[in-house]
Design a protein around this motif. Structure first.
Motif, short mmCIF file in Angstrom:
data_model
loop_
_atom_site.label_atom_id
_atom_site.label_comp_id
_atom_site.label_asym_id
_atom_site.label_seq_id
_atom_site.Cartn_x
_atom_site.Cartn_y
_atom_site.Cartn_z
N VAL A 53 0.73 -1.15 0.12
CA VAL A 53 -0.02 -0.11 -0.11
C VAL A 53 0.85 1.09 -0.04
N MET A 54 1.84 1.29 0.76
CA MET A 54 2.93 2.43 0.74
C MET A 54 3.40 2.41 -0.39
N ASP A 55 3.65 1.57 -1.05
CA ASP A 55 4.54 1.68 -2.50
C ASP A 55 3.53 2.52 -3.35
N ILE A 56 2.45 2.08 -3.26
CA ILE A 56 1.25 2.78 -4.24
C ILE A 56 1.12 4.16 -3.92
N ILE A 57 1.17 4.56 -2.47
CA ILE A 57 0.83 6.04 -2.06
C ILE A 57 2.03 6.64 -2.64
N ARG A 58 3.25 6.24 -2.29
CA ARG A 58 4.36 6.84 -2.74
C ARG A 58 4.62 7.22 -4.32
N GLU A 59 4.27 6.28 -4.98
CA GLU A 59 4.18 6.51 -6.49
C GLU A 59 3.13 7.61 -6.79
N GLU A 60 1.89 7.59 -6.11
CA GLU A 60 0.86 8.59 -6.69
C GLU A 60 1.25 9.88 -5.95
N MET A 61 2.03 9.81 -4.79
CA MET A 61 2.49 11.21 -3.94
C MET A 61 3.45 12.01 -4.97
N ASP A 62 4.35 11.00 -5.43
CA ASP A 62 5.52 11.58 -6.06
C ASP A 62 4.94 12.01 -7.62
#
Length: 571
Positions: A53-62
């Motif tokens: 989940v954190m990977d997905i969040i990071r990708e979208e935030m970046d």
RNA sequence: CGGGGCGUGGCGCAGUUUGGAAGCGCACCUGCUUUGGGAGCAGGGGGUCGGAGGUUCAAAUCCUCUCGCCCCGACCA
């Protein structure tokens, strides 16, 4: 990963402490263990999902220009005093002292810390906007932790903050965050509503919540098929009509008739024709009477907004002292100069209502709002079942939900008191326009489990599953079976698939039950089919299976794998 | 903070009413058999009954205090 080497403590029986579906399954599938009330350890399987989940969040935030930072949890209490939130937070905030006796707080959120950095570093409009985010534990001493990881005292949150030069820029960044949130939750495979919400302790000028529908949720939202959706804290609606009867002014003896239901039956009037009178005391100690139709319920949230400060229900003794009557016989008549009266906007002006006479065992009938004297009108009622949508007029649905994300336009609530200013084009100092945006990482897991679990266990969306594929060799002492299983396992790993091979010396039934429980989206069973050259490929969620030739197994698995991802990757 | 429930091997529970040798199922260890939906037989290990104090010849059981967990409400970004 080989199951025989993995730490996946599954439970056959339901732990007594767990009541809600996601909590039960997270314990049974070996995702989490409780340390104490509202504080959990994530075990390997649970943490793998959290990381995804954190990977997905990071990708979208970046992708929207976010820059990841990491702030401390230990914060000087002085910082919170600057915005007054040391008081506002009250007992939610864990307070600690260092050896010298200096007061600290474990951060329940990070607006003040962000603002402190901003005031120290941001000088010019040319440096704005900035979008900073972190994924970090938050500490909140909740009055009642509950429902597994749904309401906890220490939890992982993604919190983002935007720093902008003006309201238009804030609006743009807010919209970008909203779109990123939609992509994040879509990619996590969740169903959700975006609703207008109350900003609560965060303050600011507007906020929206992202809500996953679930019986285990604590928030109720009102939704309409036209797309309208609001948290009940703030929701507006068109009330049903009351078919009231004409009534003359009278004082009626109503012995022991205290509840709306009793009085309505006793007087032969519809509940909606009664005026429900509730006595509240404000934080500053002033009495307020809230009057609503008998068939409506008060929204304390709305009452607080109307009053402008926190309120609590009056104690029975207070009610007696202020009105002269015990609870059950209160009414607004002749109290206008003693206390503030707020009448809900759904009460019709001309309706002759019945209400308490402020005298034991007496009610009055036939009075109308004109008889009350000085009073204020405000929307203070909770949306009720059967109310109609203010946008399209259709019937509203009330659905319980889990809050997984909340975005706020903070404006200058923090920048002003903390002196976080910048110089604009004209060289004048202005407070930074801020926004704050939170996601509960653990709640995403719980939400996905609540949404998709079936009677056999978890059904993970493939994007956040701890393992995407589980291979179940039915008998590990059968060399033919094991060599086929191992070959498929190694090839899938080479293809970049997250695979778990259940090489335990257990009976097939045990392995099948565990595989269903931990919810890998794809299962490959290697067993009796091997002698005919086939293995079984199973779609966990669809409950579909097919026998595929051993030599096609990897290819077929990858096709299914691609398809499951494709279903979640685009809007 | 108000109301309710519960603390007995790792998990699920009985025993507490009426004081008198700590039990059952699952899990675990050993052996044999079994291997497509939570196996069978045989043997085995593990519990100061949440904690403290008290009553008693004797306390899981009665009394007092205390700690913890769950549920409902209040509260909650």
């Amino acid at each position: 990963m080989l199951w025989s080497k993995a730490f996946i403590p599954t439970l056959k029986e339901v732990p007594t402490d767990a009541q809600v579906k996601s909590h039960i399954l997270m314990l049974r599938a070996g995702l989490i263990r409780q340390l104490c009330a509202g504080i959990y350890t994530f075990l390997p399987l649970g943490w793998r999902s959290m990381l995804r989940v954190m990977d997905i969040i990071r990708e979208e935030m970046d992708a929207i220009g976010g820059q990841e930072i990491f702030m401390p949890s230990t914060t000087p209490l002085e910082l919170w005093a600057e915005t007054g939130r040391d008081a506002d937070m009250g007992e939610i905030m864990y307070r600690i002292e260092d050896r010298k006796g200096t007061a600290f707080a474990l951060a329940p959120t990070h607006e003040e810390v962000i603002t402190d950095i901003a005031r120290g570093e941001i000088r010019s409009y040319k440096e704005l906007p900035q979008v900073w985010y972190q994924i970090q534990n938050k500490f909140r001493d909740e009055p009642r932790p509950r429902s597994g990881v749904l309401r906890v005292r220490e939890f992982l949150m993604k919190d983002a903050y935007t720093l902008c030069a003006d309201e238009e820029q804030l609006h743009e960044e807010y919209k970008k965050q909203e779109m990123a949130y939609r992509r994040i939750f879509d990619r996590c495979g969740l169903q959700y509503f975006v609703v207008g919400a109350s900003s609560g302790l965060m303050g600011g000028t507007g906020s929206e919540e992202f809500m996953v529908p679930s019986e285990s949720g604590e928030d109720i939202i009102a939704t309409c098929e036209c797309g309208f959706a609001q948290n009940l804290e703030v929701a507006k609606s068109v009330p049903t009509k009351v078919r009231w009867k004409d009534a003359d002014k009278a004082k009626v003896h109503t012995p022991e008739q205290r509840t709306i239901e009793q009085v309505s039956e006793f007087l032969g009037l519809p509940e909606g024709q009664l005026l429900k009178s509730l006595l509240y005391i404000t934080q500053s100690g002033k009495p307020v009477m809230a009057c609503l139709r008998g068939d409506h319920d008060l929204s304390e949230d709305k009452l607080q907004s109307a009053v402008g400060e926190a309120v609590r229900p009056a104690e029975p003794e207070e009610a007696l002292k202020i009105t002269g009557a015990p609870i059950g016989f209160l009414g607004p008549i002749s109290l206008a100069d003693k206390l503030e009266i707020i009448v809900d906007s759904a009460v019709e002006d001309e309706m002759p209502f019945a209400t308490g006479a402020n005298e034991v065992d007496y009610h009055i009938t036939g009075y109308s709002l004109a008889d009350i004297g000085k009073h204020r009108r405000a929307d203070i009622r909770a949306v009720a079942e059967g109310d109609l949508c203010i946008a399209c007029g259709k019937k509203l649905d009330l659905v319980p939900t889990i809050e997984i994300g909340h975005i706020f336009k903070l404006g200058t609530k923090y920048s002003k008191p903390m002196g976080a200013t910048f110089l604009d084009e004209e060289g004048t100092a202005k407070p930074i326009q801020m926004g704050s945006y939170g996601i509960g990482v653990g709640r995403i897991l719980a939400g996905a489990i609540e949404l998709f679990a079936d009677e056999d266990g978890i059904c993970w969306p493939i994007t956040i599953a701890p393992f995407e594929v589980i291979i179940t060799p039915v008998n590990v002492s059968d060399e033919a079976v094991m060599s086929v299983a191992m070959a498929i396992y190694e090839e899938l790993i080479d293809e970049g698939v997250e695979v778990l091979l259940d090489d335990r010396e257990a009976r097939p039934g045990v392995k099948f039950k565990d595989a269903d429980l931990i919810g890998a989206p794809i299962r490959i069973t290697v067993g009796k089919g091997v002698k005919d050259g086939v293995v079984e490929l199973i779609d966990r969620k669809a409950k579909e299976s097919e026998n595929v030739p051993i030599e096609d197994a990897v290819e077929k698995t990858l096709e299914l794998w691609d398809r499951l991802f494709a279903e979640l990757s685009d809007l």
